[in-house]
Structures are given as structure tokens and as C-alpha cells.
Design a protein around this motif. Structure first.
Motif, mmCIF file in Angstrom:
data_model
loop_
_atom_site.group_PDB
_atom_site.id
_atom_site.type_symbol
_atom_site.label_atom_id
_atom_site.label_comp_id
_atom_site.label_asym_id
_atom_site.label_seq_id
_atom_site.Cartn_x
_atom_site.Cartn_y
_atom_site.Cartn_z
ATOM 1 N N SER A 19 -12.554 2.968 0.451
ATOM 2 C CA SER A 19 -11.868 3.324 1.686
ATOM 3 C C SER A 19 -10.431 3.937 1.512
ATOM 4 O O SER A 19 -9.877 3.588 0.368
ATOM 5 N N ARG A 20 -10.004 4.626 2.398
ATOM 6 C CA ARG A 20 -8.562 5.019 2.287
ATOM 7 C C ARG A 20 -7.596 3.898 2.116
ATOM 8 O O ARG A 20 -6.638 3.865 1.235
ATOM 9 N N GLU A 21 -7.977 2.702 2.890
ATOM 10 C CA GLU A 21 -6.967 1.681 2.773
ATOM 11 C C GLU A 21 -7.209 0.859 1.511
ATOM 12 O O GLU A 21 -6.035 0.507 0.712
ATOM 13 N N GLU A 22 -8.116 0.844 0.749
ATOM 14 C CA GLU A 22 -8.521 0.343 -0.420
ATOM 15 C C GLU A 22 -7.833 1.193 -1.655
ATOM 16 O O GLU A 22 -7.151 0.635 -2.518
ATOM 17 N N TRP A 23 -7.973 2.539 -1.615
ATOM 18 C CA TRP A 23 -7.127 3.403 -2.289
ATOM 19 C C TRP A 23 -5.659 3.213 -2.252
ATOM 20 O O TRP A 23 -5.034 2.931 -3.372
ATOM 21 N N GLY A 24 -5.113 2.909 -1.068
ATOM 22 C CA GLY A 24 -3.777 2.803 -0.739
ATOM 23 C C GLY A 24 -3.353 1.610 -1.304
ATOM 24 O O GLY A 24 -2.421 1.357 -2.288
ATOM 25 N N SER A 60 1.052 -1.337 -0.060
ATOM 26 C CA SER A 60 -0.146 -0.202 -0.077
ATOM 27 C C SER A 60 0.895 1.281 0.202
ATOM 28 O O SER A 60 2.019 1.235 0.674
ATOM 29 N N LEU A 61 0.497 2.283 -0.708
ATOM 30 C CA LEU A 61 1.073 3.633 -0.606
ATOM 31 C C LEU A 61 0.891 4.375 0.539
ATOM 32 O O LEU A 61 1.615 5.438 1.133
ATOM 33 N N LEU A 62 -0.133 3.709 1.757
ATOM 34 C CA LEU A 62 -0.118 4.041 2.894
ATOM 35 C C LEU A 62 1.037 3.938 3.612
ATOM 36 O O LEU A 62 1.067 4.197 4.966
ATOM 37 N N SER A 63 1.686 2.558 3.521
ATOM 38 C CA SER A 63 2.882 2.189 4.231
ATOM 39 C C SER A 63 4.172 2.840 3.878
ATOM 40 O O SER A 63 4.281 2.995 2.749
#
Length: 150
Positions: free
Chosen positions: A129-134, A5-8
Motif C-alpha cells: 500500500s502507499r502507507e507501507e511504501w512510505g 514515513s516519507l509520506l509525513s
């Protein structure tokens, strides 16, 4: 296999290191975009994920189900030559360094929960969700960097 994920922070830095290695001479293994256009396309996708760009909804209800999302995000490979929303098509000339910097800035903005809270609508998959987008943005950018062998 771990979910990327780009959130990581770790996944994000690894992806940006690959973006930094993209050469102006890189040729695509498939498709018609050059390297700068590919980065412009990914920048527009990041703007969409952050809610700044709102493409028209497309596709069938089936793609908006939990099962379809799961398959697309976590199971199936990103298809080569898949159609994209017209708002996300990159054409014309683009400056590689400017687009590289734009992607870097948009990835940082996307990772900031204050600036990218989630809930933006994907033209095919619906509201994510934000997580799915990431996960989707990581998978999408990875797909295009592989296209250019980076």
C-alpha cells in the motif's frame, strides 16, 4: 516508537535535510557503494515505489505475508549487506549533486498522492500500500544514510 514515513511532511523534511548534509568525502561504514551510488540506489528504489520501475519478483511466499511485512516494516532493523534486486544495484560512477537532486525530486514525487497512488510491487514483499511504501522508503533511506554516518 512512532512510525516514520516519507509520506509525513515532517519526516520527509528531516530526511531531505540529512541527504543535504551528505558529503562527497563520506565513506561507508559497510558495503561497497560510494555516497553518489548510494543516492542513485535510493532513487531507483523510489522509482520502484512509485511504480516507474518494476523489478522481477524474488523470494518466498513467506515474505509476502502480513506478519513478515509487519516485522520487516516495523520491528526488525534493516540488515547490513542484504541482497538487492539487480535492477536496483548502483554501479559505475555517479555525480553526487545530480543524484542528490534526483532523490529530492523523487521524494517529492513519491509524496504526491496524485503521482504515487500506491500498489506498486516490491520484489520480495509483493504489492504494498502507499502507507507501507512510505514506511519502507523511510526505513531504507535512513539505513543508507546511517551507513554514511548522516
Amino acid at each position: 516508537m512512532a512510525v516514520r514515513s516519507l509520506l509525513s511532511a515532517e519526516d520527509r523534511e528531516a530526511m531531505l535535510a540529512r541527504v543535504a548534509r551528505l558529503s562527497p568525502q563520506a565513506r561507508p561504514r559497510w558495503g561497497r557503494m560510494d555516497a553518489a551510488q548510494m543516492l542513485r540506489h535510493n532513487a531507483e528504489c523510489l522509482r520502484m515505489a512509485g511504480g516507474e520501475l518494476r523489478p522481477q519478483p524474488r523470494g518466498r511466499w513467506l515474505f509476502r505475508t502480513r506478519l513478515a511485512r509487519h516485522l520487516i516494516l516495523r520491528v526488525l532493523p534493516f540488515p547490513k549487506g542484504a541482497p538487492t534486486a539487480p535492477e536496483l544495484v548502483a554501479s559505475g560512477t555517479a555525480d553526487l549533486e545530480a543524484e542528490r537532486e534526483r532523490v529530492r525530486e523523487l521524494v517529492g514525487r513519491f509524496a504526491d498522492p496524485q503521482r504515487s497512488p500506491g500498489g506498486a510491487e516490491h520484489p520480495l514483499l509483493g504489492v504494498l500500500s502507499r502507507e507501507e511504501w512510505g514506511e519502507l522508503q523511510h526505513k531504507h533511506l535512513d539505513h543508507h544514510l546511517r551507513q554514511f554516518e548522516v
